[in-house]
Design a protein around this motif. Sequence first.
Motif, PDB file in Angstrom:
ATOM      1  N   ASP A 178     -51.482  -5.404  10.087  1.00  0.00           N
ATOM      2  CA  ASP A 178     -52.838  -5.899  10.329  1.00  0.00           C
ATOM      3  C   ASP A 178     -53.218  -6.935   9.282  1.00  0.00           C
ATOM      4  OD1 ASP A 178     -53.275  -4.317   8.095  1.00  0.00           O
ATOM      5  OD2 ASP A 178     -54.623  -2.898   9.093  1.00  0.00           O
ATOM      6  N   GLY A 179     -54.504  -7.270   9.212  1.00  0.00           N
ATOM      7  CA  GLY A 179     -54.989  -8.246   8.246  1.00  0.00           C
ATOM      8  C   GLY A 179     -55.968  -7.615   7.279  1.00  0.00           C
ATOM      9  N   GLY A 180     -56.821  -8.430   6.689  1.00  0.00           N
ATOM     10  CA  GLY A 180     -57.750  -7.947   5.687  1.00  0.00           C
ATOM     11  C   GLY A 180     -58.862  -7.102   6.284  1.00  0.00           C
ATOM     12  N   LEU A 181     -58.996  -5.892   5.794  1.00  0.00           N
ATOM     13  CA  LEU A 181     -60.050  -5.017   6.304  1.00  0.00           C
ATOM     14  C   LEU A 181     -61.419  -5.443   5.785  1.00  0.00           C
ATOM     15  CD1 LEU A 181     -60.423  -2.564   8.110  1.00  0.00           C
ATOM     16  CD2 LEU A 181     -60.097  -1.104   6.102  1.00  0.00           C
TER      17      LEU A 181
ATOM     18  N   GLY B 235     -57.909 -12.616   9.314  1.00  0.00           N
ATOM     19  CA  GLY B 235     -58.562 -11.804  10.341  1.00  0.00           C
ATOM     20  C   GLY B 235     -57.719 -11.622  11.589  1.00  0.00           C
ATOM     21  N   PRO B 236     -58.286 -10.973  12.601  1.00  0.00           N
ATOM     22  CA  PRO B 236     -57.536 -10.699  13.831  1.00  0.00           C
ATOM     23  C   PRO B 236     -56.980 -11.942  14.512  1.00  0.00           C
ATOM     24  CG  PRO B 236     -59.507  -9.341  13.742  1.00  0.00           C
ATOM     25  CD  PRO B 236     -59.613 -10.305  12.607  1.00  0.00           C
ATOM     26  N   ASP B 237     -57.702 -13.054  14.480  1.00  0.00           N
ATOM     27  CA  ASP B 237     -57.182 -14.264  15.120  1.00  0.00           C
ATOM     28  C   ASP B 237     -55.882 -14.717  14.459  1.00  0.00           C
ATOM     29  OD1 ASP B 237     -59.302 -14.237  16.846  1.00  0.00           O
ATOM     30  OD2 ASP B 237     -60.399 -15.881  15.880  1.00  0.00           O
ATOM     31  N   ARG B 238     -55.842 -14.648  13.139  1.00  0.00           N
ATOM     32  CA  ARG B 238     -54.615 -15.037  12.432  1.00  0.00           C
ATOM     33  C   ARG B 238     -53.489 -14.064  12.730  1.00  0.00           C
ATOM     34  NH1 ARG B 238     -55.123 -18.210   7.769  1.00  0.00           N
ATOM     35  NH2 ARG B 238     -52.840 -18.077   7.653  1.00  0.00           N
ATOM     36  N   ILE B 239     -53.804 -12.775  12.866  1.00  0.00           N
ATOM     37  CA  ILE B 239     -52.767 -11.798  13.191  1.00  0.00           C
ATOM     38  C   ILE B 239     -52.227 -12.053  14.594  1.00  0.00           C
ATOM     39  CG2 ILE B 239     -52.308  -9.344  13.566  1.00  0.00           C
ATOM     40  CD1 ILE B 239     -52.557 -10.273  10.599  1.00  0.00           C
TER      41      ILE B 239
ATOM     42  N   LEU C  75     -37.837  -5.834   3.712  1.00  0.00           N
ATOM     43  CA  LEU C  75     -38.865  -6.444   2.872  1.00  0.00           C
ATOM     44  C   LEU C  75     -40.158  -6.610   3.651  1.00  0.00           C
ATOM     45  CD1 LEU C  75     -36.687  -9.181   1.122  1.00  0.00           C
ATOM     46  CD2 LEU C  75     -36.975  -6.769   0.508  1.00  0.00           C
ATOM     47  N   LEU C  76     -41.257  -6.780   2.918  1.00  0.00           N
ATOM     48  CA  LEU C  76     -42.557  -6.969   3.560  1.00  0.00           C
ATOM     49  C   LEU C  76     -43.355  -8.041   2.855  1.00  0.00           C
ATOM     50  CD1 LEU C  76     -45.225  -4.323   2.644  1.00  0.00           C
ATOM     51  CD2 LEU C  76     -43.004  -4.277   1.555  1.00  0.00           C
ATOM     52  N   ALA C  77     -44.241  -8.664   3.612  1.00  0.00           N
ATOM     53  CA  ALA C  77     -45.084  -9.717   3.065  1.00  0.00           C
ATOM     54  C   ALA C  77     -46.400  -9.740   3.824  1.00  0.00           C
ATOM     55  CB  ALA C  77     -44.402 -11.075   3.188  1.00  0.00           C
TER      56      ALA C  77
ATOM     57  N   GLY D 217     -47.723  -9.480   7.792  1.00  0.00           N
ATOM     58  CA  GLY D 217     -49.115  -9.476   8.218  1.00  0.00           C
ATOM     59  C   GLY D 217     -49.947 -10.259   7.226  1.00  0.00           C
ATOM     60  N   GLY D 218     -51.209  -9.896   7.104  1.00  0.00           N
ATOM     61  CA  GLY D 218     -52.102 -10.615   6.213  1.00  0.00           C
ATOM     62  C   GLY D 218     -52.918  -9.679   5.357  1.00  0.00           C
TER      63      GLY D 218
END
Length: 300
Positions: free
Chosen positions: A20-23, A283-287, A237-239, A277-278
């Motif tokens: 997901d992205g930033g909560l 936000g959701p649009d970027r995800i 790995l994760l980013a 993810g972010g």
Amino acid sequence: MPRATGPLSEALAHRTVLLDGGLSNQLADQGCDLSGGLWTGRALAERPDQVEAAHTAYARAGAEVLITASYQIGPGHPRAAGLLRRGLALAGAAARAADHEVWVAASVGPYGAVLADGSEYRGRYGLTPRELAAFHRPRIETLLESGPSAPDLLALETVPDTDEAEALLRVLAGTGARAWLSYTVAAGRTRAGQPLPEAFALAAGAPEVIAVGVNCCDPADVLPALQAAAAVTDKPLLAYPNDGSVWDAAHRTWHSPPAGAPWPTGAWQRAGARLIGGCCRIGPDRIAGLRSALGAGPPR
């Protein structure tokens, strides 16, 4: 559809999984007041319906992993245990309502996050690994003992310092829990200034850790960090970087960069990233855009 029934590690063995992205930015966009020391935890206490709505927005964007709102909830808060369990329940509800399988990762933020003074971007708190382990143990135990709402794994995230990573791994050792370990980095080092190969090597032999990487950093710092990790571990790995903004703790605001180039996610994947993810201000649009760019997200 129910929450994901298989281990996340099995999915990572053969494909990229979308985070997901930033909560915090999503909750703010939904009208939540995040001022004070609890940050997203304040919404857990005051507006739990909005926390579930934020998780749902990311699931609808295609996210396959939802990270709970427990980042800034430390063991000293009088309602800590209840808020941690509530966060798990809300993320779990959003996961069960999704039209694809979704894993829930319980956020375990660094000691500096609970101080709410920006020190998670500095590390070097003056505490020993033993003292840091004593701080983290109650929260981790509560998250792992949450019965039907227990997380699929722990997100040990935004870790600025190898001392803190060592402490977290000490708490996890022998528990049978699964976790990822994610550092916040800058200029090829941890925020506390340690070499990244040394930092990632701490997790290389930890069976509890299923993935290692970086989050809450400038996107430009991701690829060198992934390459450093790949040199010392064969774990996935994760980013999940932020948008390149810099947090001003004194004024509690972000300083945003000029619009940048698209993230080189293909290069991240070639370096070994399997969880992408972010973080803050993504936000959701970027995800949803990442889902298309990566060829990631739930199989159709």
